[in-house]
Design a protein around this motif. Structure first.
Motif, PDB file in Angstrom:
ATOM      1  N   ASP A 170       0.840  -1.195   0.000  1.00  0.00           N
ATOM      2  CA  ASP A 170       0.000   0.000   0.000  1.00  0.00           C
ATOM      3  C   ASP A 170       0.881   1.254   0.000  1.00  0.00           C
ATOM      4  O   ASP A 170       2.075   1.204   0.321  1.00  0.00           O
ATOM      5  N   HIS A 171       0.263   2.399  -0.308  1.00  0.00           N
ATOM      6  CA  HIS A 171       1.020   3.643  -0.471  1.00  0.00           C
ATOM      7  C   HIS A 171       1.722   4.076   0.817  1.00  0.00           C
ATOM      8  O   HIS A 171       2.796   4.685   0.764  1.00  0.00           O
ATOM      9  N   GLN A 227      -3.845  -1.892  -2.008  1.00  0.00           N
ATOM     10  CA  GLN A 227      -3.260  -1.694  -3.336  1.00  0.00           C
ATOM     11  C   GLN A 227      -3.774  -2.748  -4.318  1.00  0.00           C
ATOM     12  O   GLN A 227      -4.081  -2.448  -5.475  1.00  0.00           O
ATOM     13  N   SER A 286      -7.047  -2.350  -7.783  1.00  0.00           N
ATOM     14  CA  SER A 286      -6.779  -2.565  -9.203  1.00  0.00           C
ATOM     15  C   SER A 286      -7.896  -3.320  -9.911  1.00  0.00           C
ATOM     16  O   SER A 286      -7.814  -3.542 -11.121  1.00  0.00           O
ATOM     17  N   LYS A 297     -11.304   1.194  -6.606  1.00  0.00           N
ATOM     18  CA  LYS A 297     -10.593   2.350  -6.050  1.00  0.00           C
ATOM     19  C   LYS A 297     -11.488   3.581  -5.967  1.00  0.00           C
ATOM     20  O   LYS A 297     -11.308   4.423  -5.073  1.00  0.00           O
TER      21      LYS A 297
END
Length: 670
Positions: free
Chosen positions: A223-224, A294, A298, A325
């Motif tokens: 993840d970010h 994440q 997608s 998302k």
């Protein structure tokens, strides 16, 4: 006062330094992992998916090279395409002619079929041209699926550690949590002990490993807000061990059965299934807990199980998107207001990777179906019966695999569905539980159901027939047929010899039954009867007793008096056999009775005196009985009182007037 050495604290005083020494997970989480709890954050689930399974089955069966383009044909369409053929742009939505244009080297193999009139399925070269007289059979693929499942179970530990769920003919779920827990304790002894202070909420120590080798696995990006520089925690270690286990399972399938498969490894079934399709063929994808957001972002949410169809269309219509998302930006109150509380809460959790469904270890099927859509339609009873015969053969061959011949499992009901135009009609019947299941039994039941539908009218033209069995139950264990209770040959002779010896032992007095049979006479009368036999009976009396003990009618030579006084024998009544050897009378001690002045052996003194005592008691009882009967007759009123029960039967009246038995007395009333 001064110190030569600077002060060094014994423990870190920095809060941040202290936190680095602890894991995010507790000893309680570790114990939940051993139980395969669905709420455990350390849980590891794997999904194994065979690559282009039908095509692989035909390739392995025919010995075709793995890089050779191959497709499985059903009538004029394609139902499976291997990966070399997909490189040419082939898909299941094109017909045979177009597929050959795109790939001239393509090998086409039609599925096995049941031919009208045949008793078994087979591969027919011209099956595609005979859709009206052939029926598709998937039995070859079912057989291979069973072999693969058996291979998977053989590699994994035995139940209950092993948890395997067959999701379909070509996919399997594995719950690896319990196996991983055992490996964790073996590799990291520091977490195998009890929790500090016996408090399960205490945090685990950090793993000593700072870098993990994921081999050739496909790792989903984090993840970010996560980085690969962060030290791994116990959930990462668990995922790593899970990937090792899955890699060994896939290698065994490849080595033993020549099949390749892809796998997904994650914290629940939903993410694992998405992961197995992420990198194909013959690869495995790891979705760590720190990479779930994440990974989920997608996807189109319509690809998620249970979010397609009407619900997916409704979500797209209300929120104007099908991307996960974008839907992640929608708050929980908004989802509830537009989808309802339950559905909104479920959608909110599922797009964030939340799924608590359990891996169900029961991989046994619940029903079996065999069906055929007719193009052109059929119009006669004889045509329908031929197809019913094929349906029965198809289903019975699968029942044999389920163990119906060994009575391990058997269905309880059979159903026939018939479609004429837009109308579908069904009939159901039970399968007799007292008979073994065979093709003839199933066919007769199915044929009878078909006759019932036809009698109702409007049966033709028939566009579709379906035959199914269901309600499977486990067969009884430990039962024996009636033949199992019979003995023959040498065993029967041995048993007869044993019983003969047992009968002789009974007459000799060696046998002592546990329960005495009920006698019509009292104990005193039995005692007196025995004494009468001992003192005044003859050899015929002994013979009579022996015959009665063995349930045989007495010989006509036996005296009538002996038969009249005989009764059901007890242990006390067993007569000792008459000695056959002669003994000198002078050597025997004797005794003379003062009551009857008989001379008897001294050993019989006590028993003889008891006989006299019992005889005196019997005489006293008899006198008392006659005295009470006289008193009852004097007290009875001269005018009889009418009975209250006017409907009493004559039999009941006669029964009440029966003569009293010995030892009984009638009480006076009134």
């Amino acid at each position: 006062m001064s110190f030569s050495q600077p002060f060094i604290p014994s423990s870190p005083i920095s809060p941040s330094a202290g936190r680095l020494r602890k894991s995010r997970f507790t000893f309680k989480h570790l114990s939940q992992l051993a139980l395969s709890s669905t709420t455990c954050p350390l849980r590891v689930i794997a999904h194994i998916d065979l690559d282009a399974f039908y095509a692989q089955c035909e390739g392995v069966r025919l010995g075709i090279a793995e890089d050779q383009p191959l497709a499985v044909q059903q009538w004029q369409g394609l139902i499976a395409i291997n990966y070399p053929a997909r490189k040419f742009g082939l898909s299941r939505f094109i017909d045979i002619a177009e597929a050959k244009k795109l790939c001239q080297s393509l090998i086409l193999q039609h599925v096995a079929t049941w031919k009208e009139g045949d008793s078994n399925w087979a591969y027919h070269e011209d099956a595609f041209a005979h859709i009206a007289t052939h029926k598709v059979s998937l039995d070859p693929y079912r057989l291979e699926s069973r072999r693969i499942l058996a291979c998977i179970k053989d590699v994994l530990p035995a139940p209950p550690v092993q948890r395997v769920e067959k999701a379909s003919i070509d996919e399997v779920f594995l719950d690896l949590s319990a196996q991983i827990h055992a490996i964790l304790l073996e590799r990291y002894p520091e977490i195998s002990g009890p929790a500090p202070y016996d408090d399960p909420t205490e945090y685990l120590p950090r793993p000593p490993t700072t870098a993990l080798d994921w081999n050739t696995d496909a790792l989903v990006d984090l993840d970010h807000d996560e980085t690969e520089d962060d030290d791994p925690d116990w959930d990462d270690i668990a995922m790593l061990i899970g990937s090792e286990i899955v890699r060994s399972v896939r290698a065994a399938i490849r080595e033993r059965l020549k099949y390749t498969c892809s796998a997904g490894i994650a914290r629940n079934k939903m993410i694992a299934k998405l992961g197995s399709a992420h990198k194909k063929p013959n690869q495995q994808t790891i979705v760590r807990n720190r990479a779930v957001q994440q990974f989920m972002g997608s996807f189109k949410f319509t690809k998620i199980r249970n979010l397609g169809g009407k619900l997916g269309d409704d979500v797209v219509a209300r929120f104007g998107t099908e991307e996960v998302k974008e839907l992640l930006q929608v708050s929980l109150p908004q989802l509830k207001s537009k989808l309802g509380d339950d559905t909104g809460s479920w959608v909110y959790g599922i797009i964030r990777g939340e799924d608590s469904s359990e891996v169900n270890s029961r991989t046994q099927i619940k029903s079996m179906l065999s069906a055929k859509s007719f193009r052109p339609t059929i119009n006669t009873f004889d045509q329908a019966v031929k197809w019913v015969r094929i349906f029965v053969a198809d289903i019975f061959s699968r029942l044999v695999e389920e163990g119906v011949l060994e009575n391990r499992r058997r269905p309880k009901t059979i159903n026939l569905h018939h479609r004429q135009g837009g109308q579908m009609r069904s009939r159901q019947a039970p399968i007799p539980s007292g008979r073994p299941i065979d093709e003839n039994l199933l066919f007769e039941i199915a044929k009878n159901l078909l006759s019932q539908i036809i009698v109702d009218g409007r049966a033709w033209p028939c566009a579709n027939l379906q035959l199914s069995v269901g309600g499977f139950e486990e067969g009884p264990t430990g039962n024996r047929s009636i033949g199992g209770f019979l003995v023959r040959g040498d065993e029967a002779k041995a048993l007869k010899h044993y019983r003969d010896n047992e009968d002789h032992a009974f007459v000799r007095g060696d046998f002592r039954p546990e329960k005495q049979p009920k006698s019509e006479h009292g104990a005193i009368q039995r005692f007196l009867s025995r004494q009468g036999t001992s003192h005044g009976g003859s050899d015929e009396d002994v013979t009579s007793t022996h015959c009665e003990l063995n349930g045989v009618e007495a010989s006509p030579s036996v005296s009538s008096d002996a038969l009249e006084h005989s009764s059901s024998p007890t242990v006390e009544e067993v007569v000792q056999p008459i000695p056959t050897t002669k003994t000198d009378p002078s050597l025997i001690d004797t005794y003379t009775c003062r009551e009857c002045h008989k001379t008897l052996p001294a050993v019989q003194k006590e028993e003889h005196e008891d006989w006299h005592f019992a005889k005196s008691i019997a005489a006293a009882e008899k006198m008392d009985e006659s005295h009470q009967s006289r008193r009852a007759g004097e007290a009875r009123p001269k005018t009889p009182i009418a009975p209250r029960n006017f409907g009493a039967s004559k039999a009941g009246a006669s029964h009440s007037q029966k003569k009293n038995e010995k030892g009984q007395s009638r009480l006076p009333f009134g």
